[in-house]
Design an enzyme around this catalytic site. Structure first.
Site, PDB file in Angstrom:
ATOM      1  N   HIS A  65       0.808  -1.070  -0.305  1.00 32.78           N
ATOM      2  CA  HIS A  65      -0.045  -0.266  -0.036  1.00 32.78           C
ATOM      3  C   HIS A  65       0.998   1.293  -0.051  1.00 32.78           C
ATOM      4  O   HIS A  65       0.376   2.564   0.057  1.00 32.78           O
ATOM      5  CB  HIS A  65      -0.777   0.122   1.762  1.00 32.78           C
ATOM      6  CG  HIS A  65      -1.033   0.173   1.870  1.00 32.78           C
ATOM      7  ND1 HIS A  65       0.089  -0.782   2.751  1.00 32.78           N
ATOM      8  CD2 HIS A  65      -0.277   1.832   2.969  1.00 32.78           C
ATOM      9  CE1 HIS A  65      -0.088  -0.127   4.781  1.00 32.78           C
ATOM     10  NE2 HIS A  65       0.273   1.497   4.142  1.00 32.78           N
ATOM     11  N   SER A 201       4.691   2.491   8.148  1.00 29.65           N
ATOM     12  CA  SER A 201       4.168   1.417   7.069  1.00 29.65           C
ATOM     13  C   SER A 201       5.519   1.532   6.546  1.00 29.65           C
ATOM     14  O   SER A 201       6.241   2.543   5.578  1.00 29.65           O
ATOM     15  CB  SER A 201       3.023   2.000   6.242  1.00 29.65           C
ATOM     16  OG  SER A 201       1.740   1.777   7.035  1.00 29.65           O
ATOM     17  N   GLY A 202       5.337   0.021   5.541  1.00 30.18           N
ATOM     18  CA  GLY A 202       6.441  -0.853   5.387  1.00 30.18           C
ATOM     19  C   GLY A 202       7.421  -0.959   6.160  1.00 30.18           C
ATOM     20  O   GLY A 202       8.281  -1.158   5.184  1.00 30.18           O
TER      21      GLY A 202
HETATM   22  N1  ARG Z   1      -1.289   2.848   7.315  1.00 32.97           N
HETATM   23  C1  ARG Z   1      -0.128   3.511   8.217  1.00 32.97           C
HETATM   24  C2  ARG Z   1       0.433   4.027   7.255  1.00 32.97           C
HETATM   25  O1  ARG Z   1       0.311   3.732   5.888  1.00 32.97           O
HETATM   26  C3  ARG Z   1       0.285   2.491   9.031  1.00 32.97           C
HETATM   27  C4  ARG Z   1      -0.848   1.782   9.507  1.00 32.97           C
HETATM   28  C5  ARG Z   1       0.188   1.094  10.988  1.00 32.97           C
HETATM   29  N2  ARG Z   1      -1.150   0.916  12.782  1.00 32.97           N
HETATM   30  C6  ARG Z   1      -0.658   1.073  13.221  1.00 32.97           C
HETATM   31  N3  ARG Z   1      -1.306   0.772  14.412  1.00 32.97           N
HETATM   32  N4  ARG Z   1       0.986   0.199  13.385  1.00 32.97           N
HETATM   33  O2  ARG Z   1       1.175   4.191   7.765  1.00 32.97           O
END
Ligand code: ARG
Length: 241
Positions: A65, A201-202
């Site tokens: 994503h 993320s990632g």
């Molecule tokens: N989807 C988020 C991003 O794009 C990261 C989410 C991780 N969230 C969590 N509560 N661990 O950076």
């Protein structure tokens, strides 16, 4: 009264910034030798939006994503730099990336991508965890430049890390109806407080010095009974023998 005011002022001003919660509830990484394989994904103007890790000199693993709505050439990978305000380390655009067949959205799993760099980087790479590695209950380390609180608007330019235990699949499934134990695992504390967050993320989740997870999704950040969800890397990548 005056003394109290002075004392309060003192406490406010000398509380070091790095004592405040980071990632969420983590700490600054100040030894570059701990994370030679850590990379930031940025736009061409240097805005960081995701993390990643070097699996090979010219290969980066991140979340699907993070990249699926971008062209490879618009992704600049930054390696060898803990403080994103500096120009240390090296940068390379992505030449291409690969997603797992059938990836659609993080909550359906397969949230992993492999980027090939235009210019390989000279840093030590991160080995992948062996299939069948003991996961439940293990404490992993998650790394990122993301938010330090769910509603934080200004992020730190310094890399942070946090230690989080992997939860049992049953516990995770009880929280998230979409939980898929083959594609994901979750990590966190029942009371919350320590977690990855937006823009982490990632980034890698490391167990015993090996890549076991990739920051994928969650509900808010560090909320009670809402652990972070990570891509289960061993489902998608093989450890080098
Ligand atoms: N989807 C988020 C991003 O794009 C990261 C989410 C991780 N969230 C969590 N509560 N661990 O950076």
């Amino acid at each position: 009264m005056r003394l109290l005011a002075v004392l309060i002022l003192f406490v406010i001003t000398v509380t070091p910034a790095h004592a405040a919660p980071r990632i969420v509830g983590g700490e600054v990484v100040d030894d570059a030798g701990e994370v030679p394989w850590m990379v930031a994904l940025t736009t061409s103007s240097g805005h960081q939006f995701c993390g990643g890790a070097l699996l090979g000199p010219g290969q980066v693993v991140t979340a699907a994503h993070c990249v699926d709505d971008r062209t490879p050439g618009s992704i600049t990978v930054v390696g060898g730099r803990l403080d994103l305000r500096t120009d240390g380390g090296s940068t390379s655009v992505a030449a291409s990336y690969e997603l797992v067949e059938g990836y659609s959205t993080p909550s359906r799993g397969k949230d992993i991508a492999l980027l090939t760099l235009a210019e390989p980087m000279p840093y030590r790479t991160l080995p992948v965890a062996a299939a069948g590695v003991h996961m439940n209950g293990s404490v992993g380390v998650v790394y990122g430049w993301g938010r330090q609180a769910e509603n934080d608007t200004d992020k730190s330019p310094l890399l942070h890390k946090a230690y989080v235990p992997i939860m049992a699949d049953e516990q995770c499934a009880a929280t998230y109806a979409r939980y898929d134990a083959q594609a994901m695992f979750c990590a966190g504390y029942p009371d919350g407080g320590i977690d990855a967050c937006i823009d982490d993320s990632g980034g890698p989740f490391v167990v015993g010095g090996r890549l076991a997870g990739i920051v994928s999704w969650g509900i808010g950040c560090a909320r009670p009974n809402a652990p972070g969800v990570y891509t289960r890397v061993t489902t998608y990548l093989n450890a080098a023998s």
